[in-house]
Scaffold this motif. Structure first.
Motif, PDB file in Angstrom:
ATOM      1  N   VAL A   1      56.267   0.845   4.695  1.00 44.98           N
ATOM      2  CA  VAL A   1      54.815   0.847   4.575  1.00 44.98           C
ATOM      3  C   VAL A   1      54.386   1.916   3.567  1.00 44.98           C
ATOM      4  N   VAL A   2      53.537   1.531   2.630  1.00 42.59           N
ATOM      5  CA  VAL A   2      53.026   2.461   1.628  1.00 42.59           C
ATOM      6  C   VAL A   2      51.854   3.236   2.215  1.00 42.59           C
ATOM      7  N   LYS A   3      51.854   4.549   2.041  1.00 43.66           N
ATOM      8  CA  LYS A   3      50.723   5.369   2.463  1.00 43.66           C
ATOM      9  C   LYS A   3      49.775   5.549   1.288  1.00 43.66           C
ATOM     10  N   LEU A   4      48.519   5.198   1.498  1.00 41.89           N
ATOM     11  CA  LEU A   4      47.494   5.412   0.487  1.00 41.89           C
ATOM     12  C   LEU A   4      46.544   6.488   0.988  1.00 41.89           C
ATOM     13  N   TYR A   5      46.429   7.561   0.221  1.00 39.43           N
ATOM     14  CA  TYR A   5      45.521   8.652   0.551  1.00 39.43           C
ATOM     15  C   TYR A   5      44.218   8.431  -0.210  1.00 39.43           C
ATOM     16  N   GLY A   6      43.134   8.262   0.541  1.00 39.92           N
ATOM     17  CA  GLY A   6      41.859   8.014  -0.104  1.00 39.92           C
ATOM     18  C   GLY A   6      40.803   7.634   0.907  1.00 39.92           C
ATOM     19  N   GLN A   7      39.713   7.106   0.402  1.00 37.32           N
ATOM     20  CA  GLN A   7      38.592   6.677   1.239  1.00 37.32           C
ATOM     21  C   GLN A   7      38.305   5.225   0.901  1.00 37.32           C
ATOM     22  N   VAL A   8      38.287   4.373   1.901  1.00 35.25           N
ATOM     23  CA  VAL A   8      38.242   2.933   1.662  1.00 35.25           C
ATOM     24  C   VAL A   8      36.946   2.481   1.000  1.00 35.25           C
ATOM     25  N   THR A   9      35.893   3.282   1.092  1.00 32.56           N
ATOM     26  CA  THR A   9      34.631   2.917   0.452  1.00 32.56           C
ATOM     27  C   THR A   9      34.571   3.335  -1.012  1.00 32.56           C
ATOM     28  N   ALA A  10      35.535   4.114  -1.477  1.00 32.34           N
ATOM     29  CA  ALA A  10      35.519   4.605  -2.857  1.00 32.34           C
ATOM     30  C   ALA A  10      36.145   3.581  -3.800  1.00 32.34           C
TER      31      ALA A  10
END
Length: 215
Positions: A2-11
């Motif tokens: 599973v790839v980890k994405l660091y961020g904010q889904v609304t951005a």
């Protein structure tokens, strides 16, 4: 894995990567980085993204930042899985790359400051630069006319199939369409048809649901 994405889904920039993941049917986990509290500027995140922006990814020992680079990487790594985003031939891929570059150098440089002033600043209680917005809209209109002409003879930007050239536009377009810029798009028949087709895609609908927006 599973790839980890660091961020904010609304951005917008994390959305570009998430759209790629959804189109390519890649498993992922979102690790929320709160932009409102400037979490992206904290030392822990700066180890992932030294410029203090989002997104960044971790895929086992592999780490990468910059949304367009991440999307291209996964579109290539999983070229035989999900939607083909890169093109079917060397020439087609060159056209995909061409219009993806257009997004970066001609579209986003205008779209981002418009969204900043019409969407982000009001939410933060800051004043919109109305004069700048009107100047940017005039310049954007010229760009949209070129898109309108292109889409008059092509279903999508790089031809008859949805590719990275289209995908990379979608997050900023989504925000622009929540402003009065939507009238500029709706006034252009081919652009409006293109946008309606893009937003009908299952990946976009899933992303909008994840972000808490109406698709």
């Amino acid at each position: 894995m599973v790839v980890k994405l660091y961020g904010q889904v609304t951005a917008a920039c994390p959305q570009r990567v998430l759209l790629c993941f959804l189109e390519k049917e890649i498993e992922f986990e979102i690790v929320h980085v709160d932009l409102d509290t400037l979490e992206q500027k904290k030392p822990e995140h700066l180890l992932r993204q030294p410029f203090g922006q989002v997104p960044a990814i971790e895929d086992g020992d592999f780490k990468l930042f910059e949304s367009r680079a991440i999307a291209r990487y996964y579109a290539t790594k999983y070229s035989n899985q999900g939607t083909n985003l890169l093109g079917k031939s060397l020439e087609h891929r060159a056209i995909v790359d061409q219009w993806a570059d257009v997004e970066t150098h001609y579209f986003n440089v205008l779209a981002f400051p418009i969204v900043l002033n019409l969407v982000i600043k009001p939410r933060l209680g800051e004043e919109c630069d109305a004069v700048l917005v009107e100047e940017l809209k005039a310049k954007l209109g010229v760009v949209l006319d070129i898109y309108e002409n292109r889409l008059a003879s092509n279903r999508f930007l790089a031809g008859d199939e949805f590719t990275m050239a289209d995908l990379t536009h979608m997050p900023a377009m989504g925000y622009l369409m929540r402003t009065d810029v939507n009238q500029m798009v709706k006034a252009r028949v081919n652009m409006n048809r293109w946008w309606e087709e893009l937003t009908a895609r299952p990946a976009w609908k899933k992303l909008m649901k994840m972000a808490g927006f109406e698709a």
